[in-house]
Write an enzyme that holds these catalytic residues in place. Structure first.
Site, mmCIF file in Angstrom:
data_model
loop_
_atom_site.group_PDB
_atom_site.id
_atom_site.type_symbol
_atom_site.label_atom_id
_atom_site.label_comp_id
_atom_site.label_asym_id
_atom_site.label_seq_id
_atom_site.Cartn_x
_atom_site.Cartn_y
_atom_site.Cartn_z
ATOM 1 C CE1 TYR A 151 -3.607 2.573 0.970
ATOM 2 C CE2 TYR A 151 -1.969 3.385 2.513
ATOM 3 C CZ TYR A 151 -3.156 3.547 1.839
ATOM 4 O OH TYR A 151 -3.883 4.684 2.036
ATOM 5 C CD1 TRP A 153 -1.138 7.610 -0.039
ATOM 6 C CD2 TRP A 153 -1.415 9.331 -1.452
ATOM 7 N NE1 TRP A 153 -2.425 8.063 0.094
ATOM 8 C CE2 TRP A 153 -2.621 9.112 -0.749
ATOM 9 C CE3 TRP A 153 -1.350 10.353 -2.388
ATOM 10 C CZ2 TRP A 153 -3.757 9.898 -0.974
ATOM 11 C CZ3 TRP A 153 -2.483 11.129 -2.602
ATOM 12 C CH2 TRP A 153 -3.668 10.897 -1.901
HETATM 13 N N1 LIG Z 1 0.152 7.894 12.907
HETATM 14 C C1 LIG Z 1 -0.415 7.979 11.701
HETATM 15 N N2 LIG Z 1 -0.035 7.142 10.737
HETATM 16 C C2 LIG Z 1 -0.621 7.219 9.512
HETATM 17 C C3 LIG Z 1 -1.639 8.163 9.253
HETATM 18 C C4 LIG Z 1 -2.031 9.033 10.308
HETATM 19 O O1 LIG Z 1 -2.941 9.874 10.155
HETATM 20 N N3 LIG Z 1 -1.385 8.920 11.510
HETATM 21 N N4 LIG Z 1 -2.217 8.188 8.002
HETATM 22 C C5 LIG Z 1 -2.205 6.972 7.237
HETATM 23 C C6 LIG Z 1 -2.618 7.216 5.863
HETATM 24 S S1 LIG Z 1 -4.198 7.855 5.673
HETATM 25 C C7 LIG Z 1 -1.873 6.890 4.800
HETATM 26 S S2 LIG Z 1 -2.550 7.077 3.239
HETATM 27 C C8 LIG Z 1 -0.536 6.312 4.940
HETATM 28 C C9 LIG Z 1 0.453 6.818 3.890
HETATM 29 O O2 LIG Z 1 1.549 5.997 3.815
HETATM 30 P P1 LIG Z 1 2.390 5.879 2.451
HETATM 31 O O3 LIG Z 1 1.505 6.035 1.279
HETATM 32 O O4 LIG Z 1 3.193 4.647 2.549
HETATM 33 O O5 LIG Z 1 3.321 7.165 2.578
HETATM 34 P P2 LIG Z 1 4.228 7.895 1.532
HETATM 35 O O6 LIG Z 1 5.193 8.680 2.324
HETATM 36 O O7 LIG Z 1 3.402 8.651 0.557
HETATM 37 O O8 LIG Z 1 5.012 6.715 0.810
HETATM 38 C C10 LIG Z 1 5.086 6.550 -0.569
HETATM 39 C C11 LIG Z 1 6.432 5.933 -0.910
HETATM 40 O O9 LIG Z 1 6.428 5.552 -2.276
HETATM 41 C C12 LIG Z 1 7.665 5.911 -2.871
HETATM 42 N N5 LIG Z 1 7.427 6.089 -4.308
HETATM 43 C C13 LIG Z 1 6.909 7.167 -4.943
HETATM 44 N N6 LIG Z 1 6.830 6.945 -6.261
HETATM 45 C C14 LIG Z 1 7.307 5.713 -6.493
HETATM 46 C C15 LIG Z 1 7.491 4.948 -7.671
HETATM 47 O O10 LIG Z 1 7.176 5.362 -8.786
HETATM 48 N N7 LIG Z 1 8.022 3.703 -7.525
HETATM 49 C C16 LIG Z 1 8.379 3.207 -6.313
HETATM 50 N N8 LIG Z 1 8.878 1.986 -6.274
HETATM 51 N N9 LIG Z 1 8.226 3.922 -5.183
HETATM 52 C C17 LIG Z 1 7.695 5.154 -5.268
HETATM 53 C C18 LIG Z 1 8.047 7.184 -2.168
HETATM 54 O O11 LIG Z 1 9.427 7.425 -2.293
HETATM 55 C C19 LIG Z 1 7.583 6.893 -0.735
HETATM 56 O O12 LIG Z 1 8.599 6.302 0.023
HETATM 57 O O13 LIG Z 1 -0.027 6.624 6.246
HETATM 58 C C20 LIG Z 1 -0.891 6.200 7.266
HETATM 59 N N10 LIG Z 1 -0.210 6.355 8.546
HETATM 60 N N1 LIG Z 2 -0.479 18.204 2.706
HETATM 61 C C1 LIG Z 2 -0.959 16.956 2.821
HETATM 62 N N2 LIG Z 2 -2.220 16.681 2.407
HETATM 63 C C2 LIG Z 2 -2.728 15.428 2.540
HETATM 64 C C3 LIG Z 2 -1.964 14.364 3.065
HETATM 65 C C4 LIG Z 2 -0.634 14.683 3.519
HETATM 66 O O1 LIG Z 2 0.100 13.808 4.033
HETATM 67 N N3 LIG Z 2 -0.179 15.975 3.374
HETATM 68 N N4 LIG Z 2 -2.496 13.087 3.130
HETATM 69 C C5 LIG Z 2 -3.652 12.778 2.306
HETATM 70 C C6 LIG Z 2 -4.287 11.535 2.765
HETATM 71 S S1 LIG Z 2 -3.645 10.048 2.254
HETATM 72 C C7 LIG Z 2 -5.379 11.528 3.551
HETATM 73 S S2 LIG Z 2 -6.027 10.041 4.071
HETATM 74 C C8 LIG Z 2 -6.024 12.784 3.966
HETATM 75 C C9 LIG Z 2 -6.249 12.786 5.471
HETATM 76 O O2 LIG Z 2 -7.223 13.665 5.857
HETATM 77 P P1 LIG Z 2 -7.725 13.637 7.360
HETATM 78 O O3 LIG Z 2 -7.829 12.247 7.849
HETATM 79 O O4 LIG Z 2 -8.945 14.475 7.446
HETATM 80 O O5 LIG Z 2 -6.478 14.342 8.072
HETATM 81 P P2 LIG Z 2 -5.942 14.283 9.582
HETATM 82 O O6 LIG Z 2 -4.853 15.294 9.632
HETATM 83 O O7 LIG Z 2 -5.617 12.907 10.003
HETATM 84 O O8 LIG Z 2 -7.132 14.762 10.476
HETATM 85 C C10 LIG Z 2 -7.893 15.929 10.193
HETATM 86 C C11 LIG Z 2 -8.170 16.713 11.447
HETATM 87 O O9 LIG Z 2 -8.827 15.887 12.388
HETATM 88 C C12 LIG Z 2 -8.451 16.319 13.674
HETATM 89 N N5 LIG Z 2 -8.782 15.263 14.629
HETATM 90 C C13 LIG Z 2 -8.084 14.174 14.980
HETATM 91 N N6 LIG Z 2 -8.761 13.445 15.893
HETATM 92 C C14 LIG Z 2 -9.918 14.108 16.120
HETATM 93 C C15 LIG Z 2 -11.051 13.869 16.946
HETATM 94 O O10 LIG Z 2 -11.149 12.885 17.657
HETATM 95 N N7 LIG Z 2 -12.063 14.786 16.879
HETATM 96 C C16 LIG Z 2 -12.022 15.894 16.097
HETATM 97 N N8 LIG Z 2 -13.060 16.706 16.088
HETATM 98 N N9 LIG Z 2 -10.959 16.140 15.315
HETATM 99 C C17 LIG Z 2 -9.936 15.258 15.316
HETATM 100 C C18 LIG Z 2 -6.987 16.643 13.547
HETATM 101 O O11 LIG Z 2 -6.572 17.548 14.545
HETATM 102 C C19 LIG Z 2 -6.901 17.227 12.146
HETATM 103 O O12 LIG Z 2 -6.937 18.644 12.175
HETATM 104 O O13 LIG Z 2 -5.224 13.930 3.659
HETATM 105 C C20 LIG Z 2 -4.653 13.903 2.348
HETATM 106 N N10 LIG Z 2 -4.011 15.184 2.133
HETATM 107 MO MO LIG Z 3 -4.592 8.318 3.415
#
Ligand SMILES: Nc1nc2c(c(=O)[nH]1)N[C@H]1C(S)=C(S)[C@@H](COP(=O)(O)OP(=O)(O)OC[C@H]3O[C@@H](n4cnc5c(=O)[nH]c(N)nc54)[C@H](O)[C@@H]3O)O[C@H]1N2
Ligand SMILES: Nc1nc2c(c(=O)[nH]1)N[C@H]1C(S)=C(S)[C@@H](COP(=O)(O)OP(=O)(O)OC[C@H]3O[C@@H](n4cnc5c(=O)[nH]c(N)nc54)[C@H](O)[C@@H]3O)O[C@H]1N2
Ligand SMILES: [Mo]
Length: 839
Positions: A151, A153
């Site tokens: 999984y 991005w």
């Molecule tokens: N504590 C905490 N943990 C979280 C979250 C959170 O809110 N709190 N959010 C979660 C969520 S919603 C998400 S989506 C995940 C995100 O987790 P990831 O999607 O795993 O995070 P990225 O840093 O986007 O990692 C993408 C990786 O792909 C590599 N990459 C980019 N392009 C290519 C390519 O063309 N080929 C190859 N082979 N590699 C490539 C990049 O260098 C990078 O290392 O994290 C989750 N983890």
């Molecule tokens: N710049 C940037 N943009 C992104 C990403 C990134 O890594 N960087 N990641 C992308 C991805 S994969 C995803 S999944 C989305 C994630 O989008 P979201 O899941 O909406 O993002 P989060 O930052 O995890 O949380 C949003 C807000 O929820 C609040 N929050 C946390 N817990 C609680 C709670 O219990 N109650 C309330 N009321 N608020 C709470 C946090 O303080 C934060 O301000 O964003 C996407 N967009």
């Molecule tokens: Mo995500």
């Protein structure tokens, strides 16, 4: 899926007469043959990334400047300026193998994974090694031992889609174990189909034009769109940010309900309401109770469009558990004054109100409940399906609410069918790909796949049975991991447990661009090109489909890096010419696929007829011109309102739920009999929250998505220097709390709990409520000898348990920590350098 397969077949048949590419396994410098002489040495190249369409300036064959193609908001998106660092910093330049693995792949000293030095090998040897070891695992343990869920991005681009390419490769070679769900919306995407019949989280929202004309109140409930709209899954067209700019200028009252005073709250000058983390369900229950007592409930809506309100009301009244969920009860749990709860509830009822929720609150223990309760509250307000009211779960993501354009949508890489193998020989692809008959594995695959966020649990406990969404799952026995396009050592919860899990399988292979913590945890690392070193194509605007953008190769590949497509093609070649042919669709190159994807969009627009406003040029013209094609929205999409059809005719336009109505009570979930997810939305105490905080762990940790990164992507660039504190990831601490702890702005602090410890840099102010600290997810994990993360990777501190038996989502926003000033000698951050043995 079936359409894609049909397309695959048709195209495959058409090109089967083309000559094969010459075999280059064993050749000295195979890359040289594929370098196009047309590469620009000095000039401009248009490309795209998750953070938008980019205009790159090239000088002497190097990227020197990176700007947005179009500036449509006053806000700067800093992610758009660091392309040079994304090409030249922290790169994996050559293939590497971990020393013990190279010496003895059958017994590779797994406990040294992530610690031991790497040995550089030739590209050809690395390919042969992966092919051989993968086959070994297949032959001895079967496809169920091979994990390809992978999984992440990745990068934008419909051709070089690393994850799908991996699936395609593992499929053609005999199948693999995959996953269900994701980290983003693990809980909501499972509960919402029971409630409203669709997943909601990735669906188009009521048009922003309607919000601006009809809403009087916008509630941004646990969301931070000004930050999270900097990116999109395809590439952002930035229009969502432009609409938030319009919202700011409008007379609409904006309220942010969030423990953090976010970038969004500040940008919009919104009223800030700060509940204790993970208590929103209690807050909403209190509102519901109050609305009933002041007779501000739309009973006509409840009767016509919902089912189960009476059962829910019985719960509110404490019929089963003796607890009346009144405003006082709610206030004690969420920490918001009773008067405020009542005032908010009535404000929502009295005015057209759009409840825009993010996903943070469902990434928490019992994360199924908040959005179910939000829909219940919205049903009581009775505004769902109107122009300015209701609820929306994707305004903060990928520009939901930006009207969908009328144009063409390009095709993309497919995972392809599972190859048929008998007695170690490839017998081709199944003839009937719509049923996959003949490919036995596909029938099995579904029984082995498990919810993504359970991966560490699955690796550590093969054969364990878990409950999931009404059925039982038995974890497979995984012995081979192939990961591309993701950073699981950073993204998964409870890193110390995760590290143990990653030391369990015999083999770990990773294709990576950079020396990420995940690459460092591999046995074999293949150097992947970044999207700036290869050709591709992408849509721009996930919901709007506003542009088709070329992603032209800007510079030569760094070191010996190869496109993922090339790496997998070469692996297939080791298994034989017919395997290679099946994978590459008879020798197609990237450009052939790109043209095909473009042409599928072209055919769609041609079908609109002569009066279509944005005719597309031929592929050759488009590619030579090096400019995005822009489509326009039409009246219907400008006025589009989510759930409008259902509201107009709940019988003919019934929802996809069991009853066809909004389900406040689900008879199906009732039959599961889960103790952690009942048949109606309910308040459950999270495993760790401020209500059970202790002296050992007094603070609630939030791990929000970072404004200045995409997860871990870009952490290695010089953009980090603009936010890092003393070289560490910043942690937000409330001023009063910091004073008590003797911590000042700029101090390095130790953040710890029973799961682990990290260093971070203190940012002290009043943008976060007392008792809560916030460390963005995505900081690169950088362990010292004792396992303390020197940089500040949030997941060292989070909990790896499921939301509930229903969805098994992750709970990244649940967890308690302690924090103290760090007094020792500051260790050097090594996260961004190559590991031992590598350049
Ligand atoms: N504590 C905490 N943990 C979280 C979250 C959170 O809110 N709190 N959010 C979660 C969520 S919603 C998400 S989506 C995940 C995100 O987790 P990831 O999607 O795993 O995070 P990225 O840093 O986007 O990692 C993408 C990786 O792909 C590599 N990459 C980019 N392009 C290519 C390519 O063309 N080929 C190859 N082979 N590699 C490539 C990049 O260098 C990078 O290392 O994290 C989750 N983890
Ligand atoms: N710049 C940037 N943009 C992104 C990403 C990134 O890594 N960087 N990641 C992308 C991805 S994969 C995803 S999944 C989305 C994630 O989008 P979201 O899941 O909406 O993002 P989060 O930052 O995890 O949380 C949003 C807000 O929820 C609040 N929050 C946390 N817990 C609680 C709670 O219990 N109650 C309330 N009321 N608020 C709470 C946090 O303080 C934060 O301000 O964003 C996407 N967009
Ligand atoms: Mo995500």
């Amino acid at each position: 899926m079936s359409v894609d397969r049909r397309k695959f077949l048709k195209i495959g048949a058409g090109l089967s007469a083309l000559p094969l590419m010459p075999s280059f396994v064993g050749a000295k410098n195979p890359q040289a043959t594929s370098i196009k002489p047309g590469l620009i040495k000095d000039g401009k190249v248009i490309t795209a990334a998750h953070w938008g369409i980019l205009n790159l300036s090239i000088k002497d064959g190097k990227v020197v400047k990176s700007e947005p193609y179009e500036k449509i908001t006053k806000m700067d998106n800093p992610l758009q300026h660091y392309t040079a660092d994304m090409i030249y910093k922290s790169r994996v330049k050559y293939p590497y193998v971990r020393k013990s693995y190279l010496e003895n792949p059958d017994n590779p000293k797994r406990e040294l994974r992530g610690k031991e030095e790497f040995v550089r090998v030739s590209y050809e040897d690395a390919i042969k090694l992966i092919a051989r070891e993968l086959k070994k695992t297949r032959d001895t343990k079967g496809a169920s031992a091979i994990f390809g869920g992978s999984y992440g991005w990745k990068s934008s681009g419909n051709m070089q889609n690393s994850r799908i390419l991996l699936h395609r490769f593992l499929n053609v070679t005999g199948g693999f174990v995959g996953v269900t769900g994701d980290y983003s919306t693990g809980a909501s995407q499972v509960i919402m189909p029971y409630v409203v019949g669709s997943i909601e989280v990735y669906e188009q929202q009521t048009s922003w034009e309607n919000i601006l004309s009809d809403s009087k109140v916008v509630v941004i409930w646990g969301a931070n769109p000004i930050s999270t709209l900097r990116i999109s899954w395809t590439a952002t067209e930035q229009e969502g940010l432009a609409y938030f700019e319009k919202l700011k200028k409008s007379k609409i009252k904006v309220i942010c309900i969030d423990p953090v005073r976010t970038e969004t709250c500040k940008f919009l000058d919104a009223e800030w309401i700060a509940p204790r983390p993970n208590t929103d369900v209690a807050l909403m229950l209190g509102m519901a109770y109050h609305l009933i007592s002041v007779k501000k409930v739309n009973y006509e809506f409840l009767e016509t469009y919902t089912t189960g309100f009476n059962e829910f009301k019985a719960y509110l009244d404490g019929k089963g558990d003796g607890v009346v969920k009144n405003v006082k009860w709610a206030s004690e749990i969420c920490g918001i004054k009773e008067r405020k709860i009542k005032q908010l509830a009535e404000l929502f009822y009295d005015n057209p109100t759009m409840l825009m929720s993010g996903w943070g609150m469902q990434r928490a223990h019992h994360g199924e409940q908040p959005h179910w309760m939000l829909v219940t509250l919205a049903s009581m307000l009775g505004q769902i399906g109107t122009k300015g009211g209701g609820f929306g779960l994707s305004y903060h993501y990928s520009n939901g609410g930006v009207p969908t354009c009328k144009g063409g949508v390009i095709g993309g890489m497919t995972a392809g069918p599972v190859g048929i193998w008998k007695n170690g020989k490839f017998r081709g692809l199944p003839k009937d790909t719509s049923t996959q008959s003949g490919a036995e594995w596909l029938q099995n695959a579904a029984t082995y796949s498990f919810p993504l966020a359970r991966i560490a649990d699955a690796l550590l406990n093969p054969g364990k049975k878990i409950q999931h969404n009404g059925h039982e799952i038995t974890y497979p026995d995984i012995d081979f991991i192939y990961w591309v396009g993701g950073n699981p050592l950073v993204h998964h919860q409870d890193t110390n447990t995760n590290v143990k899990a990653w030391r369990k399988p015999r083999t770990v292979v990773v294709n990576e661009i950079y020396w990420t913590p995940t690459a460092k945890m591999a046995d074999i690392v293949m150097p992947a090109t970044s999207s700036y070193e290869r050709d591709d194509i992408t849509m721009v605007g996930d919901y709007s489909n506003m542009f088709i953008a070329p992603m032209k190769q800007a510079v030569l590949p760094v070191g010996e890096s190869r496109d993922d497509y090339e790496i997998f093609s070469d692996l297939c070649r080791v298994y034989g010419k017919n395997v290679y042919n099946a994978f590459t669709d008879n020798g197609k190159k990237a450009k052939d696929f790109i043209k095909e994807y473009y042409n599928s969009a072209l055919a769609q627009t041609q079908a609109y007829g002569a009066e279509f406003a944005t005719p597309m040029p031929s592929f050759e013209e488009f590619w030579a011109k090096n400019e995005p094609i822009k489509f326009a929205a039409n009246i219907e999409s400008l006025e589009w309102t989510r759930f409008k059809d259902f509201i107009e005719d709940p019988i003919l336009e019934a929802l996809g739920t069991e009853s066809g109505l909004i389900e406040i009570y689900s008879k199906t979930i009732e039959t599961y009999n889960y103790d952690d997810c009942k048949a109606h939305p309910a308040w459950f105490e999270p495993i760790e929250w401020l209500g059970n905080a202790t002296k050992e762990a007094p603070f609630h940790l939030l791990t929000n998505h970072p404004a200045d990164r995409l997860h871990s992507q870009m952490c290695h660039t010089s953009l980090r220097e603009t936010y890092a504190v003393n070289g560490r990831e910043p942690i937000l601490i409330n001023s009063k709390d910091a004073r008590k702890l003797g911590i000042k702005n700029g101090d390095v602090v130790r953040v710890f709990n029973k799961r682990g410890e990290v260093l971070a840099g203190a940012v002290v102010n009043n943008d976060i409520m007392s008792g809560v600290v916030m460390l963005h997810e995505g900081g690169w994990y950088d362990p010292n000898e004792e396992g303390m993360c020197k940089y500040g990777s949030a997941n060292v501190l989070t909990l790896d348990i499921p939301t509930s038996k229903l969805a098994n989502g992750n709970i990244a926003h649940t967890g308690l920590v302690n924090i103290e000033k760090f007094e020792g000698e500051l260790p050097k951050v090594t996260a961004f350098s190559a590991p031992k043995g590598a350049e």
